[in-house]
Design a protein around this motif. Sequence first.
Motif, PDB file in Angstrom:
ATOM      1  N   ILE A 205      10.230 -13.169   4.023  1.00 21.78           N
ATOM      2  CA  ILE A 205       9.978 -12.638   2.672  1.00 21.78           C
ATOM      3  C   ILE A 205       9.112 -11.392   2.815  1.00 21.78           C
ATOM      4  CG2 ILE A 205       8.921 -13.100   0.434  1.00 21.78           C
ATOM      5  CD1 ILE A 205       9.391 -16.088   0.989  1.00 21.78           C
ATOM      6  N   VAL A 206       9.537 -10.287   2.191  1.00 22.87           N
ATOM      7  CA  VAL A 206       8.787  -9.029   2.225  1.00 22.87           C
ATOM      8  C   VAL A 206       8.052  -8.886   0.894  1.00 22.87           C
ATOM      9  CG1 VAL A 206       8.921  -6.523   2.409  1.00 22.87           C
ATOM     10  CG2 VAL A 206      10.414  -7.960   3.813  1.00 22.87           C
ATOM     11  N   ALA A 207       6.746  -8.703   0.990  1.00 24.62           N
ATOM     12  CA  ALA A 207       5.922  -8.476  -0.212  1.00 24.62           C
ATOM     13  C   ALA A 207       5.349  -7.071  -0.125  1.00 24.62           C
ATOM     14  CB  ALA A 207       4.804  -9.508  -0.288  1.00 24.62           C
ATOM     15  N   GLU A 208       5.683  -6.239  -1.102  1.00 22.81           N
ATOM     16  CA  GLU A 208       5.227  -4.848  -1.119  1.00 22.81           C
ATOM     17  C   GLU A 208       4.119  -4.696  -2.164  1.00 22.81           C
ATOM     18  OE1 GLU A 208       7.029  -0.338  -1.810  1.00 22.81           O
ATOM     19  OE2 GLU A 208       8.376  -2.086  -1.759  1.00 22.81           O
ATOM     20  N   PHE A 209       2.961  -4.195  -1.701  1.00 27.40           N
ATOM     21  CA  PHE A 209       1.812  -4.002  -2.590  1.00 27.40           C
ATOM     22  C   PHE A 209       1.793  -2.577  -3.147  1.00 27.40           C
ATOM     23  CE2 PHE A 209       0.666  -7.245   0.515  1.00 27.40           C
ATOM     24  CZ  PHE A 209       0.236  -8.275  -0.302  1.00 27.40           C
ATOM     25  N   LEU A 210       0.925  -2.401  -4.133  1.00 27.27           N
ATOM     26  CA  LEU A 210       0.779  -1.070  -4.714  1.00 27.27           C
ATOM     27  C   LEU A 210      -0.055  -0.157  -3.814  1.00 27.27           C
ATOM     28  CD1 LEU A 210       0.195  -1.925  -8.490  1.00 27.27           C
ATOM     29  CD2 LEU A 210       2.263  -1.009  -7.428  1.00 27.27           C
ATOM     30  N   THR A 211      -0.981  -0.755  -3.040  1.00 24.00           N
ATOM     31  CA  THR A 211      -1.853   0.052  -2.188  1.00 24.00           C
ATOM     32  C   THR A 211      -1.926  -0.555  -0.793  1.00 24.00           C
ATOM     33  OG1 THR A 211      -3.830  -1.194  -2.852  1.00 24.00           O
ATOM     34  CG2 THR A 211      -3.271   0.777  -4.150  1.00 24.00           C
ATOM     35  N   VAL A 212      -2.238   0.284   0.187  1.00 25.63           N
ATOM     36  CA  VAL A 212      -2.394  -0.177   1.565  1.00 25.63           C
ATOM     37  C   VAL A 212      -3.623  -1.077   1.712  1.00 25.63           C
ATOM     38  CG1 VAL A 212      -2.747   0.578   3.954  1.00 25.63           C
ATOM     39  CG2 VAL A 212      -1.161   1.827   2.478  1.00 25.63           C
ATOM     40  N   PRO A 213      -4.770  -0.747   1.069  1.00 26.01           N
ATOM     41  CA  PRO A 213      -5.926  -1.663   1.178  1.00 26.01           C
ATOM     42  C   PRO A 213      -5.623  -3.082   0.740  1.00 26.01           C
ATOM     43  CG  PRO A 213      -6.619   0.448   0.300  1.00 26.01           C
ATOM     44  CD  PRO A 213      -5.132   0.487   0.350  1.00 26.01           C
ATOM     45  N   SER A 214      -4.741  -3.253  -0.225  1.00 21.10           N
ATOM     46  CA  SER A 214      -4.374  -4.616  -0.649  1.00 21.10           C
ATOM     47  C   SER A 214      -3.675  -5.358   0.486  1.00 21.10           C
ATOM     48  CB  SER A 214      -3.467  -4.549  -1.876  1.00 21.10           C
ATOM     49  OG  SER A 214      -4.125  -3.942  -2.960  1.00 21.10           O
ATOM     50  N   LYS A 215      -2.808  -4.659   1.187  1.00 23.55           N
ATOM     51  CA  LYS A 215      -2.119  -5.284   2.335  1.00 23.55           C
ATOM     52  C   LYS A 215      -3.128  -5.668   3.411  1.00 23.55           C
ATOM     53  CE  LYS A 215      -0.585  -3.113   5.809  1.00 23.55           C
ATOM     54  NZ  LYS A 215       0.077  -2.271   6.806  1.00 23.55           N
ATOM     55  N   ILE A 216      -4.017  -4.760   3.754  1.00 24.66           N
ATOM     56  CA  ILE A 216      -5.014  -5.028   4.791  1.00 24.66           C
ATOM     57  C   ILE A 216      -5.897  -6.211   4.375  1.00 24.66           C
ATOM     58  CG2 ILE A 216      -7.000  -4.064   6.002  1.00 24.66           C
ATOM     59  CD1 ILE A 216      -5.658  -1.304   5.719  1.00 24.66           C
ATOM     60  N   GLN A 217      -6.230  -6.281   3.080  1.00 22.91           N
ATOM     61  CA  GLN A 217      -7.053  -7.382   2.567  1.00 22.91           C
ATOM     62  C   GLN A 217      -6.362  -8.723   2.790  1.00 22.91           C
ATOM     63  OE1 GLN A 217      -8.020  -6.919  -1.605  1.00 22.91           O
ATOM     64  NE2 GLN A 217      -8.611  -9.090  -1.814  1.00 22.91           N
ATOM     65  N   VAL A 218      -5.071  -8.809   2.512  1.00 20.19           N
ATOM     66  CA  VAL A 218      -4.325 -10.060   2.676  1.00 20.19           C
ATOM     67  C   VAL A 218      -4.240 -10.440   4.149  1.00 20.19           C
ATOM     68  CG1 VAL A 218      -2.060 -11.119   2.414  1.00 20.19           C
ATOM     69  CG2 VAL A 218      -3.025  -9.777   0.540  1.00 20.19           C
ATOM     70  N   LEU A 219      -3.972  -9.491   5.038  1.00 11.44           N
ATOM     71  CA  LEU A 219      -3.866  -9.787   6.471  1.00 11.44           C
ATOM     72  C   LEU A 219      -5.193 -10.292   7.033  1.00 11.44           C
ATOM     73  CD1 LEU A 219      -1.703  -6.733   7.698  1.00 11.44           C
ATOM     74  CD2 LEU A 219      -0.976  -9.113   7.449  1.00 11.44           C
ATOM     75  N   GLU A 220      -6.295  -9.675   6.641  1.00  8.80           N
ATOM     76  CA  GLU A 220      -7.596 -10.127   7.109  1.00  8.80           C
ATOM     77  C   GLU A 220      -7.926 -11.509   6.562  1.00  8.80           C
ATOM     78  OE1 GLU A 220     -10.270  -7.053   5.951  1.00  8.80           O
ATOM     79  OE2 GLU A 220      -9.740  -5.726   7.616  1.00  8.80           O
ATOM     80  N   ALA A 221      -7.555 -11.760   5.318  1.00 11.49           N
ATOM     81  CA  ALA A 221      -7.795 -13.079   4.723  1.00 11.49           C
ATOM     82  C   ALA A 221      -7.003 -14.152   5.457  1.00 11.49           C
ATOM     83  CB  ALA A 221      -7.442 -13.057   3.241  1.00 11.49           C
ATOM     84  N   CYS A 222      -5.766 -13.822   5.883  1.00 19.60           N
ATOM     85  CA  CYS A 222      -4.927 -14.801   6.609  1.00 19.60           C
ATOM     86  C   CYS A 222      -5.544 -15.119   7.968  1.00 19.60           C
ATOM     87  CB  CYS A 222      -3.521 -14.253   6.768  1.00 19.60           C
ATOM     88  SG  CYS A 222      -2.393 -15.379   7.601  1.00 19.60           S
TER      89      CYS A 222
END
Length: 312
Positions: A205-222
């Motif tokens: 499943i591909v999830a596309e965010f509005l901003t790159v910081p949001s993606k980085i936030q999710v990866l660090e949280a995982c």
Amino acid sequence: MPRVQRSPPATPQETDNNPPIFSTPDLFSKPNEPDTANITSRTKRQRPDYSPECEVKTFEDKIMKLFTAWKTDQESLLKKLTSELTEIKLQNVEIQKTNAETLKTVEFLSQDYDSIKKSLQKLETENNEQRNYIVNLEKKIEDLQSSSRSACIEIRNVPEVEKETAGDLTSIVLKTFETIQPSENTPQLRDVYRLPGKKGSSRPIVAEFLTVPSKIQVLEACRAFNKGLPSTEKLNTGHIGVPGQVKPVYIADHLPRSQRQLFFEARSFAKTNKYKFCWSQNGKIFLRKSEGMDSVIIRSTACLKKLLTIEK
């Protein structure tokens, strides 16, 4: 009584007083002609075949016949040799002509070969230039793809629901975010979809965010959620409410197809050569042997081969 033979009467002796008396005088003899009337001719007696002279003559005849036959054979052989030599000379002349024509053909082909060689060298140079140009274009395309996917993540190993909709996918993604960072604000999504793949497989499943910081936030949280937990308690389908058998769920960068293949090879390399860490970040792939060591950027399979050489 034995027969008695009588001796013949004695012949009177010839003397000067008693000349010989002939019964028939030679009336026709000439006075000046020698007296050869009483000379008789002697006939030569023929030699027998077995005489030495005949044997010598027969041997000479045989030798002459042999010599004549040998001479005939030699003349025939000489004629044959002369004929063959003449034929060989003619063949030699033809061969010389053929060789001259062949030499001309070889020279012509040599000139053509040089011309073709130059053309091939030119084509090879152009081909190398075109190849380098294509490689540069591929790099640019990968950079564009990476930049276009810079705000995307992949959620892998989530089973596909029958007649799945975009709403179902959005619900799964949001539940995943709530599980790994319950106290944070939920990042805003731009798009959610599954990648193409084989039927029955768990397509990412591909999830596309509005901003790159949001993606980085999710990866660090995982990473923070999984850190220190046993494998059975790390993020799985049970945490996000997917029915069925519990399976682990993985969250990572969304990479282009070429990078995904390279990432797969890097993970295999890490497993085989006992590298502890292998991850992707902002479209780049990294390897690290163990904690405290420097990370290595993997840009191509050549980097893996180089690392393998260093390991040996």
